[in-house]
Scaffold this active site. Structure first.
Site, mmCIF file in Angstrom:
data_model
loop_
_atom_site.group_PDB
_atom_site.id
_atom_site.type_symbol
_atom_site.label_atom_id
_atom_site.label_comp_id
_atom_site.label_asym_id
_atom_site.label_seq_id
_atom_site.Cartn_x
_atom_site.Cartn_y
_atom_site.Cartn_z
ATOM 1 N N GLU A 99 0.805 -1.219 0.000
ATOM 2 C CA GLU A 99 0.000 0.000 0.000
ATOM 3 C C GLU A 99 0.843 1.277 0.000
ATOM 4 O O GLU A 99 0.476 2.261 -0.628
ATOM 5 C CB GLU A 99 -0.944 0.005 1.220
ATOM 6 C CG GLU A 99 -2.021 -1.063 1.179
ATOM 7 C CD GLU A 99 -3.007 -0.869 0.036
ATOM 8 O OE1 GLU A 99 -3.241 0.290 -0.366
ATOM 9 O OE2 GLU A 99 -3.514 -1.877 -0.471
ATOM 10 N N SER A 117 -40.202 -39.055 35.242
ATOM 11 C CA SER A 117 -39.701 -39.590 36.511
ATOM 12 C C SER A 117 -38.527 -38.817 37.096
ATOM 13 O O SER A 117 -38.093 -39.124 38.202
ATOM 14 C CB SER A 117 -39.310 -41.056 36.328
ATOM 15 O OG SER A 117 -40.466 -41.841 36.100
#
Length: 817
Positions: A104, A478
């Site tokens: 860049e 249960s």
């Protein structure tokens, strides 16, 4: 002989330029100078005063998403328009910075914001090539453009960009400018900044990226869509190789580093898999809780939420639930392809058709969508989304054998064009599977303070985001029986108390047949409470509840264990878990057994901080020994743990023995017609509940019980979660007395107030002594239910809701296992 040269012509050759040309150049230079001066005046008078304040970067506070972490600081997920992780420049690896600078702006630290040498180089290159191929924007100019300006390509915008770049250079240091750039730049997939991109594309922190990965990330700013390694892997690779060469050319890396990085094979993550831990249901719970407090700021202010989740436990829970559900699904047969399409003969058209159907059927983690291109009884070939071709053969086809038969129905048959699901087994062999229709959930809580260590709300969040841990009100079956026996202990019962397992009949109200509950097994006659719970005997639980009284039991259970009073039916089927609860609520109730009798409140968030680390809120949980209220006596908790250890070691939960621990306790549960399957169990440090069932309630199968449905998931999870946790030997509390190896309350002993037996006659005792089981015997007398005159009729149960079946009690039969 050469011709003579005229004096005029000789004079023109000796001059540097034709006077007309020289005049033109001079005027041009003068004009450019005047234009430049006017441009400067214009910029100083009209543009410079209108330049925006630099507060946006001098006090840099971009939109930062909500981030959710585990208690061990693992990122679980994030929510926001922009994915972004702010990092200091010192925390960015040198390779990452150098890769960006090389491609860049490699002269970033030499120029003053405008790289005139770079501009000249770009102009020369563009003139030679005859097109605008070289850019001359510096990193400072890109910061100006990305933070303050639009991306329109106009002269005025470029002028603003140059002036802003100069202003930024005067206000910030080079390192500060580079830090803003590294955090601000858009890099595709909603990722802003290189830290977010590292997480998005490689699933790792920026500090951990390799040189090769850094080079690929550095290629994104120029064109995030064009060089996106997920969307365009080939172009991304070409760009990466160019950047590595550029780094070598400018001296940022050595030849050896270049050679290694250029050959490194990168593993890019697929969309939606940026996080190593599956916590989608947890993330959604957190998002909702934070949004309730902070509204839209939730997604932009960079809140960090730290949860109680342990990342390793969470992933273990995810894998255990998926395995348990897939195992159940395999037991119940193949339902057929999800879709079948016609495959064109032309290769290009065929590839396009395959892509189209795969787009409509996304992968589900490791369960991949595939289109069949050839099918026979001995081999199936299919194409994956990646374009790879897989073959399934041999034993891997046993599951779908019927679908490969010539006699298979059209909707079930696997043939070319069928959309199927495949996954790899432990040996990396491909097999055909299917997306399950059944759901399952798991929640694991620390009994001492309620911290949720793991939470899986369903098989897959993208497939079904209904959270079964918190939203599904289901019958507990249960798993509710232990609470009945806990209440009975305070009324004089003990594990050694004898209750008759014999047929019984209860009036069900005017005009209704008597309620005659029964078990899967024939009645076995008198047995101890310990044996009854161990074998999950229905009739013993019902007789016990009848003896102690329904109103007392309901008040005791809802008060001590936190069940909603309006969801616990005030009649005898309560003993079989005919009410409603959620897995989360049940985990809190079982925590009371595990922690010695204290009520805790499950919680998920430990603290919330802002983007700068300031603590905004912090949890203050009730902790055993520090604020948590005692709700049952320690001796009650001790005795219930003793009973539930029997279940886990010698009863319906005996599969837990595979973990090789003696400190596990728990209870299976299966509701009427196997609508719901449960296992709720604990070790001193973790209370974990697992549930399985269908969203629209229906039977899980005639031979399916909690021990086959939920317990295997519980065992798989707890085996990993308890690894390295020492066994806990619970000390005997005050108020307990042992007689013949069984615990008793010291004020309820055989010679002092103990309920020695319930419903046992002399005939029952003699029959039991001689081993006669009264399976066909008549009831031992019709017993009334004074505390539940309308059981199992009125009051009517609430209507069903999604994930919550109605309490529709069969007046002739209600089975709980």
């Amino acid at each position: 002989m050469p011709l003579p040269t005229s004096p005029g012509r000789l004079q023109r050759q000796r001059g540097f330029l034709n006077p007309n040309i020289a005049k033109f150049i001079g005027l041009s230079i003068l004009g450019l100078g005047i234009a430049g001066a006017l441009l400067v005046v214009y910029a100083l008078i009209f543009i410079n005063p209108r330049l925006p304040s630099l507060d946006l970067i001098t006090d840099y506070r971009p939109k930062v998403p909500l981030r959710i972490y585990s208690e061990d600081k693992v990122l679980l997920g994030e929510f926001g328009e922009e994915k972004r992780s702010l990092v200091k420049l010192d925390d960015i690896p040198a390779d990452m910075k150098n890769a960006v600078l090389a491609i860049e702006d490699y002269r970033f630290y030499q120029h003053g914001g405008i790289d005139y040498i770079g501009i000249a180089r770009a102009l020369v290159t563009d003139v030679l090539r005859g097109s605008a191929s070289q850019g001359a924007s510096t990193i400072t100019m890109q910061v100006a453009r990305n933070v303050f300006l639009t991306k329109e390509k106009t002269f005025s915008r470029k002028l603003y960009e140059v002036l802003l770049a100069n202003k930024i250079e005067n206000a910030l240091t080079k390192d500060q400018i580079l830090e803003v750039y590294m955090n601000q730049i858009y890099l595709g997939q909603r990722a802003f900044g290189f830290a977010a991109a590292a997480r998005t594309y490689f699933g790792k922190d920026l500090k951990d990226v390799t040189l090769a990965e850094a080079a690929m990330l550095a290629g994104l700013p120029k064109a995030p869509s064009a060089y996106n390694p997920i969307v365009n892997p080939k172009r991304a690779h070409i760009r990466q190789q160019y950047i590595l060469q550029r780094m070598l050319d400018v001296g940022f890396i050595t030849q050896a580093q270049y050679d290694a990085a250029s050959k490194e094979e990168l593993k890019v993550r697929t969309p939606g898999s940026q996080y190593n831990t599956h916590a989608e249901y947890v993330n959604e719970m957190v998002r909702q809780m934070v949004y309730a407090q902070y509204k839209e700021d939730t997604y932009t202010q960079g809140f960090n939420v730290y949860t109680t989740i342990n990342a390793a436990d969470q992933q273990a829970a995810y894998l255990a639930v998926r395995k348990g559900v897939m195992d159940y699904d395999r037991r119940h047969g193949y339902r057929g392809p999800e879709e079948t399409v016609a495959l064109p003969a032309n290769a290009d058209e065929r590839a396009s058709a395959i892509d189209d159907v795969l787009d409509d059927h996304p992968d589900n983690d490791d369960i991949l969508a595939a289109v069949v291109v050839a099918a026979g009884p001995k081999q199936v070939d299919a194409v994956l989304r990646s374009g790879d071709k897989v073959s399934i053969k041999g034993d891997a086809l046993r599951f779908v054998a019927n679908a490969l038969s010539d006699k298979a129905k059209k909707e079930v048959r696997i043939q070319p064009g069928s959309l199927i699901r495949v996954m790899q087994d432990a040996k990396q062999n491909w097999q055909i599977v299917q997306l399950p229709q059944v759901e399952a959930a798991l929640v694991s809580v620390v009994p001492q303070d309620g911290a949720i260590r793991a939470l899986i709300g369903g098989f897959d969040f993208t497939q079904n985001n209904f959270n079964h841990v918190t939203q599904a009100w289901r019958q507990p079956g249960s798993t509710f029986k232990p609470f009945i026996y806990s209440a009975a202990l305070e009324k004089g019962f003990a594990p050694a108390s004898i209750v008759n397992d014999a047929p019984v009949s209860y009036p069900a109200g005017p005009g209704q047949p008597n309620w005659e509950p029964r078990d899967d097994e024939p009645p076995a006659g008198p047995m101890s409470v310990r044996t009854a719970l161990q074998k999950s005997v229905n009739l013993v639980a019902i007789r016990t509840l009848d003896y102690i009284g329904v109103p007392y039991a309901k008040d005791f259970i809802t008060g001590a264990y936190g069940f909603d009073s309006d969801k616990v039916p005030p009649y005898l089927p309560m003993a079989l878990g005919a009410g409603q609860t959620t897995p989360l609520q049940l985990s809190a109730a079982y925590s009371v057994f595990a922690n010695g009798g204290y009520k805790i409140q499950p919680y998920l968030i430990t603290q919330i901080t802002d983007s700068r680390g300031k603590v905004l809120s912090k949890a203050d949980p009730l902790v055993v020994g520090n604020g948590a209220p005692r709700v049952v006596a320690e001796r009650n908790s001790y005795m219930m743990t003793s009973l539930l250890k029997s279940v886990a070691q010698r009863g319906t939960g005996a599969r837990s023995n595979s973990l090789g621990r003696a400190d596990l306790a728990g209870k299976t549960g299966t509701t009427n017609e196997a609508i719901d399957g449960w296992f709720a169990g604990y070790q001193r440090t973790l209370a974990t509940v697992v549930w399985m069932g269908y969203d629209q309630p229906k039977s899980l199968g005639g031979m399916e019980f909690g021990a086959q449905l939920a317990l295997p998931i519980w065992v798989d999870y707890m085996g990993k979660a308890l690894k390295g946790v020492p066994q806990f030997d619970q000390p005997v509390p005050d108020g307990i007395r042992f007689i013949d190896g069984e615990p008793y309350y010291d004020n309820f002993t055989p010679e002092n107030g103990l309920v020695t037996n319930v419903g046992v006659t002399v005939v029952d005792a003699i029959s039991n002594f001689f081993g006669w089981t009264p399976s066909q015997a008549p009831a031992t007398g019709t017993q009334s239910a004074p505390n539940a005159p309308n059981a199992p009729g009125t009051p009517q149960a609430p209507p069903p809701s999604r994930g919550a079946p109605a309490n529709n009690f069969d007046s002739k039969l209600y089975q709980g296992h």
